[in-house]
Scaffold this motif. Structure first.
Motif, PDB file in Angstrom:
ATOM      1  N   HIS C  38       0.710  -1.179  -0.289  1.00  0.00           N
ATOM      2  CA  HIS C  38      -0.098  -0.032  -0.192  1.00  0.00           C
ATOM      3  C   HIS C  38       0.726   1.278   0.032  1.00  0.00           C
ATOM      4  CE1 HIS C  38       1.313   0.107   4.361  1.00  0.00           C
ATOM      5  NE2 HIS C  38       0.532   1.290   4.077  1.00  0.00           N
ATOM      6  N   ALA C  39       2.147   1.338   0.349  1.00  0.00           N
ATOM      7  CA  ALA C  39       3.114   2.136   0.548  1.00  0.00           C
ATOM      8  C   ALA C  39       4.407   1.629   0.838  1.00  0.00           C
ATOM      9  CB  ALA C  39       2.505   3.077   1.705  1.00  0.00           C
ATOM     10  N   ASP C  67      -2.789  -2.631  -2.946  1.00  0.00           N
ATOM     11  CA  ASP C  67      -3.425  -1.429  -3.592  1.00  0.00           C
ATOM     12  C   ASP C  67      -2.715  -0.246  -3.218  1.00  0.00           C
ATOM     13  OD1 ASP C  67      -5.579   0.135  -4.232  1.00  0.00           O
ATOM     14  OD2 ASP C  67      -6.729  -0.119  -2.305  1.00  0.00           O
ATOM     15  N   LEU C  68      -1.771  -0.016  -4.210  1.00  0.00           N
ATOM     16  CA  LEU C  68      -1.053   1.219  -4.145  1.00  0.00           C
ATOM     17  C   LEU C  68      -1.995   2.385  -4.409  1.00  0.00           C
ATOM     18  CD1 LEU C  68       2.450   0.887  -5.793  1.00  0.00           C
ATOM     19  CD2 LEU C  68       2.221   1.346  -3.479  1.00  0.00           C
ATOM     20  N   GLN C  69      -2.492   2.345  -5.315  1.00  0.00           N
ATOM     21  CA  GLN C  69      -3.630   3.649  -5.759  1.00  0.00           C
ATOM     22  C   GLN C  69      -4.452   3.845  -4.560  1.00  0.00           C
ATOM     23  OE1 GLN C  69      -5.204   3.133  -9.753  1.00  0.00           O
ATOM     24  NE2 GLN C  69      -7.024   4.863  -8.991  1.00  0.00           N
ATOM     25  N   PHE C  71      -3.896   3.324  -1.167  1.00  0.00           N
ATOM     26  CA  PHE C  71      -3.316   3.285  -0.012  1.00  0.00           C
ATOM     27  C   PHE C  71      -3.779   1.999   0.891  1.00  0.00           C
ATOM     28  CE2 PHE C  71      -1.477   5.564   3.666  1.00  0.00           C
ATOM     29  CZ  PHE C  71      -0.359   5.646   3.299  1.00  0.00           C
TER      30      PHE C  71
END
Lengths: 257, 257, 257, 257
Positions: C38-39, C67-69, C71
């Motif tokens: 996530h970060a 799910d980077l987008q 966060f």
């Protein structure tokens, strides 16, 4: 009377191949092309568009949640503004490649968990319809028969084509029987052709228990993967051609291409 | 005489913010918008397009290598067919969102390593030009002055606008001085305005050593990040407005919008 | 009596910076480090581990949905086997970098939507606990006080430390008041210190309406972002040091490091 | 005399399958497992580790550039600190899952473009060796015979096992003949067995033109994909078993497991 055969295509990604696009595409009227978020990459998309053009098959965007690892089948919660932007982005990406190939994107069909959620949640369905319309009000929405998604599309003023599934059993409320339940899949070309033929003849979904749920039916969704997919689609197409005129989605909705 | 001020915008991603788009955008004539491969996500892109429309700024696609972690600054080797598909995908995605916002994408400017490589390798530059043209031959290519990329665009029949950098020193061969070298950055609004003013007055790049390299100059690229970015761009714009007519890229190339 | 101050760190990604890790880290006892889903990216993780070692702060993995987008804040449905593998992968990645830095990962705290879902759904909480234990039964689970996640950890035989939030109001059932509701955030160092002090003194969560929910409290979670974060954490730490011994999570659980 | 058979495994990703891991794994001594950056996802990795444990095959990390779409085959420029962190992250992720399965990661073999670049550029090779050593100095580096990568590993104090390729022709300088050239691939089990047998007998790479390049050879790399892969590996293994003792990499280097 016109009817349409559609399938999901362009589901390879990078070095990974999926499906038999070259064999299945000539048997279809319309192809739903993955847009890079659950499958498909720019080159796969472009090659699939070329193939579709070659076979005169009408093409649609098959947008999904951003989830390559889960193939867009995992439910995700996106805020409406985010969901709408994600859908328009994917339609635009496919339309951009289509323009480069002299092809027009004429429909949109949400994929996987995005479709499932839009068939349960009218607000989410409204977001999908709003996104499509914001991009291009002439796009056709291909949606499951009797679904809130189909309703949302119509209420938004979109042309909607309702689809049934050739190889899936229905529950009495018109939902697909979950894959986990015995009898959810209809096996073989004969059974699929009979299932489809009966529903078209009656103008209704026919549930596993025999219940009739009247609905317009414009398109039949087939699956391009599985070992017997090509044989099943071929036989289904032949049996349909005896009674119906098979056509692309634009022809079905009297939309000019 | 017309001149254009451009900057890279929409470089936030998800929860991460970058740049001062709201403050810098009103000072620009054209914005190069990240397309999701090195920065930008669909929602950031849509919001940036709205902002650009509000301020009447012409918008372009800023395609990059698929490299979020490296911000598109890491060199990657893509086969020509792949590179072209990747570029068209990104232009299309932005154009799709732009259409939903009633905005038109009128130019393309490659980002980071993709741009650097296309300024060294004519074959790669040809791929970039071919991709843009395949999507839309009316798109303007915004390219560094005296670069193989500008040549490739012209040879492909694209309208090309050459840009210079307000805050970077040039080598005698017209390349940017690498950031690692002393003196590569031009600091402060006064120095940047003088640097730009001299190059415009002479119609030439002026290298660090004083060498003149004649070239058409249509646009000036400024950077929207950095603590003093807004002040520098404001002063640069004011000093330019005394002698030039500032305009969007379509006006510069007599392209109707 | 020992108490622990923890915060989420290492939330930058590539070119995007988030948080004030350098300033906040010296004020903490334990840091929950983002693991790239996530970060955080590998280099951010390594640098954060170095910083933690320098300041003698105990480190934990902060695994999230891929799910980077979003966060890691968007709910996703992962099958249990997949969720467990995703968690172990992230713990292992951080542990690998920690080993290279001579640091030991001593706890795990799920992030965002993964944590929220594990605080509502005991089955999911069991998956989280099972994943941690499969990797290393000596790892401490840092979990919200009175949550099914804390129960799941204890039932799996893990050492569990319950945390409360310094700047968030609680509902009468012990859940955090949703951020969308008025009064959900506790503003300023004074209010946060009083809120925390009262709960520690009573050994109970104290809800917005004044209800007491007795619970062990081992750690206090503070937020490292926001303009006043550093000042708030500094004051909170000072007020705690008057009455408590601040310690890393291993010291709290009598785990040797 | 001991010799080792290795192959790259665990190259499926999400819904996409690649290779015949179940069939090929029992024929191997060591498996190089993709770590999620070019292929493999956490669940695929865990399942592959279980399979390897079941068949008593020693496992290694197969780290790559972060490039799923390009399968790690596209050259990328990463700064040394970034490259090292990326490698350690991947080793750690695999080691974390391996620990959960009661398996030990005993070697590392860089994948694709990362390997190719490390076989041309000694500085990059040094980064690879430094990353492995920083994580665990007991890890074995599996590297192409006569490569700068093998040299870098030895100079860093790592145990190095040199591998040759069963189905690829060599140039006179010991590099693999590029796949684009006629004769680069050795087809069929008989030809591969003869090619390998001759090189082992002479203790040298034998180039396409017949040149001998003396080198230690500890392992033979076979490919698990391709329609005849299983048959080729089976015959190769049988022909080797006549003259050699086949062993895992730890046995080859007298490392205890």
């Amino acid at each position: 009377m016109k009817i349409n055969l559609n399938a999901d295509l362009g589901e390879s990604f990078g070095a990974w191949k999926m499906g038999s696009d070259e064999e299945i595409l000539p048997l279809l009227d319309s192809a739903n092309i993955a847009c890079g978020f659950h499958a498909g990459d720019p080159l796969v998309m472009r090659n699939t568009l070329r193939l579709a053009r070659h076979h005169g098959v009408s093409v649609g965007a098959h947008p999904a949640f951003p989830d390559l690892q889960g193939f867009g089948r995992r439910r995700m919660n996106l805020a409406p503004a985010e969901l709408e932007a994600v859908i328009i982005y994917q339609i635009g990406a496919l339309a951009g490649l289509a323009k480069a190939e002299g092809v027009e994107v004429t429909h949109v069909k949400p994929h996987g968990a995005m479709s499932n959620m839009a068939c349960e949640d009218r607000k989410l369905a409204d977001s999908v319809a709003r996104a499509i319309k914001a991009h291009d009000g002439q796009l056709i929405l291909l949606a499951p028969a009797l679904s809130p998604l189909a309703d949302a599309g119509r209420d938004a003023g979109l042309a909607v084509v309702e689809e049934i599934f050739a190889d899936r059993a229905y529950l009495d409320d018109g939902q697909l029987m979950p894959r986990s339940r015995e009898g959810s899949m209809i096996h073989g070309a004969d059974a699929a052709s009979r299932h489809v033929g009966a529903m078209l003849a009656e103008g209704a979904l026919i549930s596993h228990s025999g219940k009739r749920l009247p609905t317009p039916i414009g398109s039949i969704c087939v699956h391009g993967d599985g070992p017997d997919a090509v044989a099943i689609v071929r036989q289904l197409r032949q049996s349909l051609e005896a009674d119906y005129e098979l056509a692309g989605l634009p022809e079905l909705t009297n939309r000019s291409r």
